[in-house]
Design an enzyme around this catalytic site. Structure first.
Site, PDB file in Angstrom:
ATOM      1  N   TYR A 125       0.830  -1.213   0.000  1.00 16.10           N
ATOM      2  CA  TYR A 125       0.000   0.000   0.000  1.00 16.10           C
ATOM      3  C   TYR A 125       0.861   1.259   0.000  1.00 16.10           C
ATOM      4  CZ  TYR A 125      -4.092  -2.872   1.025  1.00 16.10           C
ATOM      5  OH  TYR A 125      -5.110  -3.792   0.964  1.00 16.10           O
ATOM      6  N   LYS A 172       4.474 -14.637   4.512  1.00 12.28           N
ATOM      7  CA  LYS A 172       4.904 -15.432   3.360  1.00 12.28           C
ATOM      8  C   LYS A 172       6.431 -15.311   3.280  1.00 12.28           C
ATOM      9  CE  LYS A 172       3.671 -17.891  -0.282  1.00 12.28           C
ATOM     10  NZ  LYS A 172       2.931 -19.153  -0.241  1.00 12.28           N
ATOM     11  N   ASP A 205      -1.050 -18.823   3.134  1.00 13.23           N
ATOM     12  CA  ASP A 205      -1.962 -19.741   2.425  1.00 13.23           C
ATOM     13  C   ASP A 205      -2.457 -20.836   3.373  1.00 13.23           C
ATOM     14  OD1 ASP A 205       0.769 -20.121   2.267  1.00 13.23           O
ATOM     15  OD2 ASP A 205       0.767 -21.164   0.363  1.00 13.23           O
ATOM     16  N   ASP A 229      -5.842  -7.208   4.967  1.00 14.17           N
ATOM     17  CA  ASP A 229      -7.045  -6.792   4.236  1.00 14.17           C
ATOM     18  C   ASP A 229      -7.795  -8.021   3.724  1.00 14.17           C
ATOM     19  OD1 ASP A 229      -8.863  -5.149   3.012  1.00 14.17           O
ATOM     20  OD2 ASP A 229      -7.579  -4.646   1.305  1.00 14.17           O
ATOM     21  N   ASP A 233     -11.653  -9.985   5.226  1.00 12.93           N
ATOM     22  CA  ASP A 233     -12.893 -10.340   4.512  1.00 12.93           C
ATOM     23  C   ASP A 233     -13.175 -11.835   4.653  1.00 12.93           C
ATOM     24  OD1 ASP A 233     -12.890  -7.663   3.607  1.00 12.93           O
ATOM     25  OD2 ASP A 233     -13.813  -8.225   1.707  1.00 12.93           O
TER      26      ASP A 233
END
Ligand code: NAD
Length: 333
Positions: A125, A172, A205, A229, A233
């Site tokens: 971002y 990750k 993951d 982010d 969700d």
């Protein structure tokens, strides 16, 4: 109690509908607030050709607390996300999103009670993107030790304060060895100062798979900006959807409270939006302001509304409008 001034940003899409609803409900619950309404995002572009008017920034600077409807960001072109800009401008480094199963809500799981702690100021971002050659683009992922330690400390302080057992850093670092590696190093250093809180790490993951298999096993999640982010969700989906999950953007200079969801363009202007995610965000805001009594009243009314299961918006399997939900909430108060 003297009313406190709070900046209110109605926002775009369903924003004006849900902010009006929340305003009505919390005022009826006895919240002592003097609203300072300001435009931002697309609404501000239409009104004054500037998505972040100076008046909006000055208002938040002065009031230090804002309640915000969602703001539209166009995909692939146009002005930079106003949400990201506000978070950076006011250094709202911690994005806090509690995700809980609520009685009466039909969802795949029960007993979920986790908190997403997302770093809010850097990562992909950063907005640093450039075309190296035609057909080749670079996006820069910025991770700093300062921001990583600060958000890790926030997560561990929260865990200690709320008597949470575990903080899970999600990463990750097997692929992004330097950037995510630095994030993990910082989290490990901070974890040493909190011997009563268990620290663990999961690759993003794998974390997503574990979350959709056994979400009850998660407690506090610590994530960089982008993973935070996306995982927010995903977590909203575990407990009944985006219409329910609140959020707070917190820093040392200001706090902006908003739902996790966006402008919901598919239902905007139709009186169909679920106001509860923003309402639960306003409960967090009232507690932040020390107005615990109206906060408890609003929370109780919202939980009773869900338990009753009679007046619910379509995202929760009901047929009620935003207005009907607002009216029922006022009755329940
Ligand atoms: P979205 O969250 O707006 O919508 C996703 C789905 O959830 C849609 O089907 C929508 O109808 C539903 N939904 C969302 N909120 C709801 C509510 N309160 N009640 C009932 N259903 C609801 O995500 P999107 O469509 O990907 O994004 C739309 C716009 O919102 C984009 O411009 C995006 O940039 C912006 N956005 C803003 C914020 C923010 O202001 N913090 C956050 C996310 C997205």
């Amino acid at each position: 109690m003297k009313p406190v001034r709070v900046t209110l940003i109605p926002g775009d899409g369903v924003g004006p509908e849900i902010t009006a609803s929340v305003r009505t409900v919390i005022e009826r619950a006895g919240a002592q607030i003097k609203w300072d309404e300001q435009l931002g995002g697309k609404a501000a572009v239409v009104a004054c050709d500037n998505p972040i008017p100076d008046a909006l920034l000055a208002s938040i600077k002065k009031n230090k607390v804002a309640l915000k409807g969602p703001l539209e960001t166009s995909v692939g072109h146009g002005y930079r996300s106003v949400n990201v800009t506000l978070r950076k401008y006011f250094d709202l480094y911690a994005n806090l999103r509690p995700v809980r199963s609520l009685k009466g809500v039909k969802s795949a799981f029960s007993g979920v009670d986790l908190i997403v702690v997302r770093e809010n100021t850097e990562d992909l971002y950063s907005g640093i993107e450039h075309m190296v050659a035609p057909g080749v683009v670079e996006s820069v992922k910025v991770i700093t030790a300062r921001a990583s330690k600060r958000i890790a400390k926030f997560a561990f302080d929260l865990a200690a304060r709320e008597k949470r057992k575990t903080v899970t850093a999600i990463h990750k670092a097997n692929i992004m060895k330097l950037s995510d590696g630095l994030f993990l190093d910082c989290a490990r250093q901070i974890a040493k100062g909190y011997p009563k809180v268990t620290y663990r790490e999961l690759i993003v993951d794998n974390a997503c798979m574990q979350l959709v298999l056994r979400p009850q096993e998660f407690d506090v999640l610590l994530l960089e900006n982008l993973y935070g982010d996306i995982v927010s969700d995903l977590c909203a989906g575990l407990v009944g959807g985006l219409g329910l999950v609140p959020g707070a953007n917190l820093g040392t200079k200001a706090a902006i409270f908003e739902a996790v969801h966006g402008t919901a363009p598919d239902i905007a202007g139709k009186n169909l939006a679920n106001p509860l995610a923003l309402l639960f965000s306003s409960v967090m805001m009232l507690r932040h302001l020390g107005q615990d009594r109206p906060a408890a009243r609003v929370e109780k009314a919202a939980k009773r509304l869900l338990e009753e299961g009679k007046v619910l918006t379509r995202d929760l399997g009901g047929r009620a409008s935003t207005t009907q939900v607002t009216e029922r909430l006022v009755e329940l108060l």
